[in-house]
Motif scaffolding. Structure first.
Motif: not given
Lengths: 130, 110, 504
Positions: C253-278
């Motif tokens: 839901e969060i991704y779909s509410k962002g602007l395209p440039s915002g969504s780019m960084l929103l999904q980067s957050f998920s990816v980076i959090a996934c690998i760093s906390i993982g």
């Protein structure tokens, strides 16, 4: 053993705060109450961190020139949790502020604070852009 | 053909509250059916990994899943309804997961 | 001057830029210049930096010498020769080859996000740029930090900024989504902090290397139930940060509410959090099979749920969002298998994911830009209006589904190999099935939006596609091709990072 009651009490209070917060988040309908519940969880964790640094008959962790090193090491409380909890409280306060601001905006727009009315998106997958 | 009609009926009752706006057309039906099949296939394959814990449990789980699929199909419309944007729903699952994690990790390990 | 001076600059420069653009937001021209300068610095600094550790405040471990003179004699006598000598007293940032690759790609994505946001808005918004820079800084710190509490602090900053990013997007329902995300975040974040607090209580330490050393040398009992509980809580925080179930609905839901440039960084957050906390979880609790099993189980559920839900949506933003959540499951599988090969594959998948998902978000952002609607049932025939952009978007979808010669093919192939080598071929089968379905979901969407006849009531705006956006898409395509054709460039460096997860 009588003195450790302080630490035990703090830990139990922390656990209670977390549980109360979760219950509020799940069962209460008012958005403000949900926000208070969320803040309770954060407070519980902060209390737990402070309780970790507690030491029976402890002294502040400031080393003065005329102190004996061994007695200082035996008595000083652990400083790291206090430093961390300060940061954590600041984060919690800013999160709380943003959540409350959002609640104000939503109340102005919709005239209700009920979570089932506000946060229940029945318009399945329908997103229009202004 | 009878099965297909029945399926389309189920889909219409889930996805097309307003038939004027959301027509359940052929491509929608086929994508839901393929999602359904993929869900079944991948869940069944995933259940095979239980053999690492205990082979007997795997057999029970796979047979149980097969029976479940026979009786509750189609699953996708139900999953779609359950997987909505309702906050209470999300919070319920979040707290449920938290409870499972707490129990598994505190009492279930070693 | 030492090259390691650049390590903290990776975080400091975006923060300074963020503060400046926010202060000067009334002067559009100056804001734009600072935005450009900061954005260009993001990918360049990781290239310039030299591998090494940065100790904030210069407080090195006592074993390195330097600090001992400042301590009283008696304290020295206690410390020297004990474990205390090896501990890291300062917040430590570790920078190696793996971090360099991840940060370079992340910097590129963030730079493109800033450029697009400047190009697509008439008057540059300092506040929006502030959020983009702040999120970039938090993400950079995520990868670099070796301090678990520092990780948490940047995690919370990132969570706040994410909410800010969707609040400014003016998509309907963004305030509700923001509040939902914050309430869920309070649960996820607080319980992650609980895990960190329990680890702190048991080890007295927040430096990850020190915690690992204490647990693996037996200073702390590794089977202590409180420690295991902390593992559970950390994994729960990982689920929230990454958006794996039960948090996948809110994440998409969060991704779909962002602007395209915002969504780019929103999904980067998920990816980076996934690998760093993982990676933190694997480093600390690598000895615990239950932790790996939990990670694997949740990742597999995320893959299946995300991709099946993507098939039944009618909103292309939601489809990409669910596909992105599903793809995160692949990274989780790589980390959860916890062999050096699988972790390398997972990190490789993460790097590819950063590029490809951003690519898709921009591509479909253009569709939104031209038509102002995100419902697939209302769209059609757009290939006439934006032929090049349509081709690039379709290629992005092919890349995400794992079509050779693009980069995701290489990482998914490596993941399948790792799953088979780890003795769980079922996972490889599931990953292949779901890749095919990703392709199918994407093909259906591309057909409906670009190829089928245009519905009569659809209005396509005559505004031309911004040149910056097209340039960014071509840059992403080139990156996808380069990594896809020469995977060794990235994999060798990521392998070093994967191996450090097993070192003391």
């Amino acid at each position: 053993m009588a003195i450790e009651i302080v630490q035990c009490g703090a830990l139990i209070t922390a656990a209670l705060l977390m549980i109360i917060g979760l219950v509020a988040l799940v069962y209460l309908d008012n958005v403000l109450k949900k926000i208070i519940g969320a803040a309770f969880i954060g407070d519980g964790v902060n209390l737990l961190i402070i309780a970790l640094g507690y030491r029976v008959n402890g002294i502040p962790y400031i080393f003065l020139q005329n102190m004996d090193v061994n007695s200082f090491l035996g008595q000083a409380s652990y400083p790291l949790p206090f430093a961390l909890v300060l940061t954590s409280i600041v984060i919690g306060a800013s999160t709380l502020a943003v959540m409350l601001a959002l609640a104000v905006v939503l109340y102005k727009r919709n005239g209700t604070l009920s979570a089932t009315a506000l946060l229940n998106d029945k318009k399945l997958g329908e997103e229009n852009n202004e | 053909m009878n099965m297909y009609e029945k399926l389309v009926q189920t889909l219409k009752s889930t996805f097309g509250q307003d038939p004027e706006k959301t027509l359940v057309n052929g491509s929608k039906t086929s994508s839901i059916v393929s999602a359904e099949l993929v869900l079944m296939a991948s869940v069944l394959v995933a259940a095979l990994t239980i053999r690492l814990v205990s082979p007997a449990l795997m057999i029970v789980a796979v047979i149980g899943l097969m029976l479940l699929f026979m009786y509750v199909t189609p699953i996708m419309p139900k999953l779609y309804k359950e997987h909505n944007d309702d906050f209470n729903n999300m919070m319920f699952y979040a707290v449920l997961t938290l409870a499972i994690f707490a129990i598994v990790f505190y009492w279930g390990v070693f | 001057m030492d090259g390691t001076i650049f390590i903290p600059l990776m975080v400091v420069i975006p923060i300074i830029c963020a503060v400046l653009v926010n202060l000067l937001h009334e002067h559009s021209g100056v804001t734009k210049i600072f935005g450009y300068i900061g954005a260009i610095c993001l990918p360049i600094v990781p290239i310039l930096a030299v591998y090494g550790n940065h100790f904030f405040g210069g407080y090195q471990p006592l074993a390195n010498g330097g600090l001992t003179v400042a301590l009283p004699e008696a304290a020295n006598a206690i410390i020297s020769g004990s474990f205390l000598e090896l501990f890291h007293p300062a917040i430590t940032y570790a920078f190696g080859p793996g971090q360099q690759v991840i940060l370079f790609v992340l910097g590129l994505v963030a730079m493109c996000a800033v450029f697009i946001s400047i190009a697509e808005t008439k008057k540059t918004s300092g506040v929006y740029l502030y959020m983009l820079f702040m999120l970039s800084a938090a993400l950079m710190a995520f990868v670099l930090t070796d301090d678990i509490f520092n990780l948490y602090v940047f995690f919370e900053i990132a969570a706040l900024v994410q909410v800010g990013l969707i609040l400014v997007s003016r998509v309907r329902g963004n305030y509700e989504t923001g509040l939902k995300y914050m309430l869920l975040g309070e649960v996820g974040g607080s319980f992650m902090l609980l895990g960190i607090a329990l680890i702190l209580g048991l080890t007295g330490n927040v430096n990850i290397s020190d915690i690992v050393m204490m647990i693996h040398t037996g200073l702390v009992n590794p089977t202590n139930p409180v420690l295991l509980f902390a593992a559970g809580m950390l994994i729960y925080g990982w689920l929230y940060a990454t958006g794996l179930p039960p948090f996948n609905a809110i994440k998409s839901e969060i991704y779909s509410k962002g602007l395209p440039s915002g969504s780019m960084l929103l999904q980067s957050f998920s990816v980076i959090a996934c690998i760093s906390i993982g990676l933190v979880i694997i480093r600390i609790f690598g000895y615990l099979p239950t932790a790996q099993m939990a990670m694997l189980a949740v990742s597999v559920i995320a893959m299946i749920l995300g991709i099946c839900m993507a098939m039944v949506q009618d909103d292309y933003k939601r489809i990409i969002a669910y596909l992105a959540v599903g793809e995160l499951g692949y990274i989780g599988v790589g980390l959860g298998l916890a062999t050096p090969l699988s972790i390398t594959a997972g990190l490789f998948q993460a790097v590819n994911e950063l590029v490809v998902t951003s690519f898709l978000f921009i591509g479909f952002g253009l569709v939104l830009y031209k038509t102002r609607t995100s419902k697939i049932s209302k769209l059609g025939g757009l290939v006439e209006y934006m032929p090049v952009a349509a081709l690039l978007t379709v290629l992005a979808g092919f890349a995400m589904a794992g079509v050779p010669p693009f980069n995701v093919f290489q990482s998914k192939y490596l993941l399948c190999q790792a799953a088979i080598a780890a003795g769980i071929p079922e996972l490889a089968v599931i990953m292949i099935i779901l890749s095919i379905v990703t392709f199918l979901a994407f093909l259906k969407m591309a057909y409906a939006i670009f190829l089928r006849p245009k519905p009569d009531e659809l209005e396509v705006s005559s505004a031309s596609v911004p040149k910056t956006t097209m340039a960014v898409m071509i840059v992403f395509l080139i990156i996808c091709l380069i990594i896809g054709l020469f995977p060794g460039l990235v994999v060798d460096k990521l392998g070093v990072l994967a191996l450090t997860a097993f070192a003391l």
